[in-house]
Design an enzyme around this catalytic site. Sequence first.
Site, PDB file in Angstrom:
ATOM      1  N   ALA A   1       0.798  -1.276   0.018  1.00 35.78           N
ATOM      2  CA  ALA A   1      -0.111   0.048   0.155  1.00 35.78           C
ATOM      3  C   ALA A   1       0.882   1.486   0.058  1.00 35.78           C
ATOM      4  O   ALA A   1       0.553   2.283  -0.754  1.00 35.78           O
ATOM      5  CB  ALA A   1      -1.019  -0.114   1.145  1.00 35.78           C
ATOM      6  N   ASP A   2       2.067   1.427   0.637  1.00 37.23           N
ATOM      7  CA  ASP A   2       2.725   2.265   0.841  1.00 37.23           C
ATOM      8  C   ASP A   2       3.677   2.733  -0.535  1.00 37.23           C
ATOM      9  O   ASP A   2       3.607   3.858  -1.110  1.00 37.23           O
ATOM     10  CB  ASP A   2       3.874   2.129   2.085  1.00 37.23           C
ATOM     11  CG  ASP A   2       3.237   2.489   3.428  1.00 37.23           C
ATOM     12  OD1 ASP A   2       2.426   3.318   3.311  1.00 37.23           O
ATOM     13  OD2 ASP A   2       3.670   2.249   4.404  1.00 37.23           O
ATOM     14  N   ILE A   3       4.340   1.649  -0.977  1.00 42.30           N
ATOM     15  CA  ILE A   3       4.946   1.679  -2.308  1.00 42.30           C
ATOM     16  C   ILE A   3       4.198   1.862  -3.400  1.00 42.30           C
ATOM     17  O   ILE A   3       4.460   2.818  -4.301  1.00 42.30           O
ATOM     18  CB  ILE A   3       5.810   0.599  -2.344  1.00 42.30           C
ATOM     19  CG1 ILE A   3       6.840   0.331  -1.264  1.00 42.30           C
ATOM     20  CG2 ILE A   3       6.551   0.584  -3.719  1.00 42.30           C
ATOM     21  CD1 ILE A   3       7.753  -0.911  -1.184  1.00 42.30           C
TER      22      ILE A   3
END
Length: 411
Positions: free
Chosen positions: A168-170
């Site tokens: 989700a972050d990347i």
Amino acid sequence: MSGPLAGLRVVEVGVAMAGPYCAMTLGDFGAEVVKIERVGAGDDSRSWPPHFFGAMGYYYGSANRNKRSVALDLKTPEGAAVARRLIEGADILVDNYRIGALARAGLDWETLRAANPRLIYCSISGFGASGPRAEEPANDLFMQAYAGGMSITGEEGGGPVKMGMSVADIGAGMLATIGVMMAVEARHRTGRGQRVDTSLLEGQMSMLAHFVTRYFASDEVPGPSGSGALTSPTYRAYRASDDWIVISAFNQRMWRGLCAALDRPEWVADPRFADAALRVANRLELIDLIGAAVATRRVAEWEMLLRSNEVPCCPINRIDKVVAEEQVAARDMVMEIDLPGLGAMRMAGLPVKLSETPAAIGLPPPRLGQHTAEVMRGAGYADEEIEALARRGAIGLDEGWREGDQPRRTG
């Protein structure tokens, strides 16, 4: 730096992964990146174990090369004023704080746009800048659950499983980078900057695109499919006699090759399995049959048999095997960077190759506040002003700041 983004100035106000990953990517391709961190603590991920030589968290190190660190207390008027001056002289701001956090420091989009009409203001948040949950916090694990990713990950009938990487972050960081580049291109034509607004939620939804489309088309809620796909029993991991192997026979030609490799030529025309729709309809039965056949040989034998029949296959490599692969080395996907005074740090390499203006690692992950004085001098501050702000706690200075203490560049 001489990459395609050379000449662009970026200010990052980011923590953990999404914002830092976006800004690092811009820096890898030549942009000048200044990372604003909190006085005293810095980016939260600096303290996350394990640490490199006891001095820097690996997580921080993985997302903060090619940056200069400036330590500011944005809760003080003086610290916020320094940040405002830096942003007013920048091309791009990358922020992954909660919606509203920078506004409280007077660093909101409307204020900064008025001062710098060419500014590209990139916000990466949990839920996006609008909607009923816009100002709520979110992180990678939260969003893997909220946006549905965990509901399709894991074994059928088992409990929820998080994707091993920070997807989700990347994912949000990658989409933000794309958005920034589109805004830069638009600015070439209009001369004006704009706001780039994306989020962990939108990144996850875009990655789940075919699951969402399938749901609306069939009204069936997709669930976990273990190591494979619900749509194909020939696209999953199977246990050989010594270890696991992935078989990814995703079309009819590969299905025929798989039958030949398994020495089951009669399956090609079997009325239960003759085409993709039949194989899905009889999925569990076929999984059992393939599993029983695969269990009779070692992974190395199956690799030889499957490849000779043009069926994609692969062992389940661990990280230690991946980083030792010849193909990984051939693509320069493991690189070494020198941390002055600490030693060499090996990290994942640069994933996009440009023939004329390639990316490069020019600066190692910085110490907290390593470049505060250097950057502030470049913005017009005198040493006396810098010292006064440091005494008031509005900024943080690294040891040796009067000497400039430049880090050693590495290729």
